[in-house]
Design an enzyme around this catalytic site. Structure first.
Site, short mmCIF file in Angstrom:
data_model
loop_
_atom_site.label_atom_id
_atom_site.label_comp_id
_atom_site.label_asym_id
_atom_site.label_seq_id
_atom_site.Cartn_x
_atom_site.Cartn_y
_atom_site.Cartn_z
N GLU A 499 0.83 -1.21 0.00
CA GLU A 499 0.00 0.00 0.00
C GLU A 499 0.86 1.26 0.00
O GLU A 499 0.48 2.29 -0.58
CB GLU A 499 -0.96 -0.01 1.19
CG GLU A 499 -1.92 -1.19 1.22
CD GLU A 499 -2.74 -1.34 -0.06
OE1 GLU A 499 -2.93 -0.34 -0.78
OE2 GLU A 499 -3.18 -2.47 -0.36
N HIS A 505 3.23 6.22 -5.61
CA HIS A 505 2.74 6.50 -6.96
C HIS A 505 1.91 7.78 -6.96
O HIS A 505 2.10 8.67 -7.77
CB HIS A 505 1.92 5.31 -7.46
CG HIS A 505 1.40 5.47 -8.85
ND1 HIS A 505 0.41 4.67 -9.36
CD2 HIS A 505 1.71 6.34 -9.85
CE1 HIS A 505 0.14 5.04 -10.61
NE2 HIS A 505 0.91 6.05 -10.92
#
Length: 706
Positions: A499, A505
């Site tokens: 996660e 990202h």
């Protein structure tokens, strides 16, 4: 116009970007969504936002975006990039602002009031998005710019956003006849309501309708002390003080199935888990599935596709359902053979212990743990004390620092949506702000199961200035109990790294246009997360964060070697149950007869077709397969995790082959991949990083399937 406009809004997956809202509404000056947030970094003022604020804010957001769209459509000037594409891209700021809060909180801190609001908002938003995606005047202008795109001297980013918007409108029904558009609108609205109902049923089945209550201490035989301590805390929260409670949260039921010596209780707890949504009660999901599947098929056929899987695959890297199924079967066959061998080995243990029974699905965790100990002399209970949550956090920060120079500074002064949520300021190596990241670790009522990453605000540009991401990662890890901190299994450590990869990202994603910044195909989106799991398993990194919670001593080399050597253990089951679920997903969305009369029979027939063995189930049975039935996100796309696993294994192989897992050149190139991944096709972006097409070999080797 924000990234999620053409997807039905899924409560809990608010991944769209958000701009500072400068206009104030006259409808309710007390509503915090109608004013600029003066909080540090512009984080949501969670302490000021109340349930009653969402509906008026969404309605006002819809009204404002309708006016913005009308201004574009009625512009007498010829369509241009600026007056059509850019104007559309930046429309809907207030609506995105509200969705950016409501979506994540609907998954992390929901309640009856929030669910009622979700039911009220779902048809409003769906109708609004339908009206935009089928707005003939808007599509005409976008189509005009699209038709001239090769003559207008666009740069790569401009070309990409024009092409993506045109594709969005095509896939949203803009080219359909008026009659078919009305059919599609009706389908979309009906589906959005069914998704919401499926998720609410599953939440009730998971958090409210079943728990294993133990009042006899002898029934705790085999359970480690930290698991027992967690059950005491769960009992107190459930109003069962003095007893021990085990729930549908994975940190509760998986340790019980792994260590409990009481086979009858293992079966009882596991049945509670795998029968969710299939109990013929008010929360049963079978009838909902029977409605969703044909509606999706109708939608796909209206849009010119053979089936819903073809519709979804068309914009993914895989491109066709046939390519997906072939890929999955390549992995299924060796996984199944490995699982069968493990079954035989576990049955030998049962027989040697005098057990007069055949291995069943509720036995797998218990006897695979025994098999692992026999093969590798590795005991999970021996490992967990080295993986406290606090130390695991140090591990993710260590990797981010060594790869990208990032620093995570805990900020207790920032408003949070729950007392357990932590907020971090994320700084670049030069001390400048990259973004903000919230972390929320433990299960509770009103929080859905699993782990996920979301964003309260995606990075965007306003007047040429970058507005950074406000992200969040949410887990369901074991709580601290007494003097024992939250201790994680190594699988849970990997989940945290996973996660965190999604969060990176989101923090890095950059681009001038909201539609394309950070936007990637669904079968690319798990690459940034899964690659981080590789660092979690590297000895060089484990030695940094794996320290005994009592003594502070690092994990011994001998124990670490056992952990690494056992890396391919149980992959027949781990890969097999996942691939089985992925194939079940594809069967639902490629079946020629979408009028399913018996959901359980459909599931059983699909699993029999691939030869699944009775000793394990697909990772998700149909009635709790929320990835595919509580929204469109992973429908006909659950395969994406293992598709991306090929990419992440191949990408990490580049670091390994360089001799330095923190190779600065590759780290810089991978950061560029994360920043600019929305600027081109997924495979192009990947090959720009890797310099070659991805190979399956690193993944097969890593999982012991080669």
């Amino acid at each position: 116009m924000k990234k999620l406009l053409f997807f039905i809004f899924i409560a809990g997956l608010a991944l769209s970007s958000c701009q500072t809202q400068k206009k104030e509404s006259n409808s309710n000056m007390e509503n915090p969504f109608f004013v600029e947030w003066n909080t540090p970094f512009g984080v949501p003022p969670f302490d000021e936002i109340k349930v009653e604020h969402y509906v008026p804010a969404v309605k006002e957001g819809i009204k404002q975006q309708e006016a913005e769209i009308e201004a574009i459509v009625s512009n007498p000037e010829a369509p241009t990039f600026e007056n059509t594409i850019l104007a559309f891209d930046k429309s809907g700021a207030l609506l995105t602002k509200v969705n950016g809060v409501f979506g994540p909180l609907s998954s992390a801190v929901t309640n009856d009031e929030m669910q009622a609001v979700a039911r009220e908002l779902s048809p409003l938003r769906t109708a609004h998005y339908n009206n935009i995606s089928m707005n003939a005047g808007l599509f005409k202008r976008i189509k005009a710019v699209y038709g001239q795109r090769n003559e207008l001297g666009f740069d790569q980013e401009q070309m990409r956003v024009v092409e993506k918007f045109y594709s969005d409108f095509e896939r949203g029904g803009a080219n359909l006849s008026a009659e078919d558009q009305e059919k599609l609108k009706t389908i979309n609205i009906e589906l959005s309501g069914l998704y919401l109902e499926f998720g609410e049923n599953l939440l009730a089945e998971t958090n409210k309708n079943y728990k294993l209550v133990i009042d006899n201490e002898e029934d705790l035989a085999g359970l480690p002390e930290d698991v027992i301590a967690g059950a005491v805390v769960a009992a107190e929260k459930a109003g069962e003080a003095g007893k021990w409670v085990f729930t549908m949260a994975k940190p509760s039921w998986i340790p019980f199935l792994t260590f409990s010596e009481k086979r009858d209780l293992r079966e009882q707890l596991y049945r509670g888990y795998f029968m969710r949504g299939d109990n013929d009660n008010e929360n049963d999901n079978k009838e909902i599935i029977k409605k969703i599947v044909p509606l999706r098929d109708q939608k796909a056929k209206l849009l010119g596709f053979k089936n819903f899987a073809a519709y979804k695959a068309d914009v993914n890297m895989a491109k066709t359902p046939e390519a997906i199924t072939d890929f999955l079967m390549e992995l299924w066959k060796p996984s199944l053979e490995m699982a069968k061998q493990d079954v035989a080995d576990m049955q030998k243990i049962i027989d040697a212990e005098g057990g007069d029974f055949k291995l069943a699905s509720w036995d797998w965790w218990y006897y695979s743990e025994k098999l692992r100990k026999a093969k590798f002399d590795l005991d999970e209970a021996e490992v967990k004390p080295y993986f406290s949550l606090d130390n695991a956090k140090k591990g993710i920060f260590y990797v981010a620092k060594n790869l990208y120079g990032l620093e995570f500074v805990k900020r207790d002064d920032l408003p949070t949506y729950h007392e357990e949520a932590e907020a971090y300021e994320v700084k670049e190596a030069d001390g400048s702000l990259l973004g903000v990241l919230y972390m929320d670790f433990h299960p509770r009522d009103g929080k859905r199961v699993g782990a996920w990453s979301t964003q309260f605000r995606s990075a965007t540009y306003t007047d040429g200035k970058r507005i950074p991401t406000i992200g969040s990662i949410v887990m369901n890890f074991t709580r601290p109990a007494g003097d024992t901190p939250a201790l994680l299994s190594f699988d849970e450590v990997s989940t945290l790294f996973h996660e965190f990869g999604h969060a990176l990202h989101g923090l890095f994603a950059d681009g001038p246009y909201d539609r394309t910044a950070g936007s990637v195909p669904r079968d690319f989106v798990e690459l940034p997360s899964q690659i981080m799991e590789n660092w979690a398993a590297e000895p060089e990194v484990i030695k940094v964060y794996a320290k005994h919670y009592e003594t502070g001593e690092p994990i011994p080399d001998a124990l670490l070697a056992k952990l690494i050597n056992a890396g391919t253990f149980n992959q027949g089951f781990i890969t097999g149950e996942y691939v089985a679920a992925s194939l079940l997903d594809m069967d639902y969305h490629t079946t020629a007869d979408v009028n399913i009369t018996d959901v359980n029979k459909f599931e059983n027939d699909a699993m029999a077709e691939i030869g699944i063995i009775p000793e394990f189930l697909p990772r998700y049975r149909s009635t709790y397969f929320s990835h595919i039935f509580s929204g469109d996100g992973y429908s006909a796309g659950y395969y994406v995790y293992i598709w991306a696993a090929v990419l992440d294994s191949d990408a990490f192989d580049a670091f390994k082959l360089s001799g330095d897992i923190f190779n600065k050149e590759y780290a810089a190139k991978f950061r560029t991949l994360l920043e600019k991944c929305g600027s081109d096709e997924g495979m192009v972006i990947y090959e720009n990083f890797r310099g070659q097409a991805p190979s399956k070999e690193p993944l097969l080797k890593k999982r012991g399937l080669l």
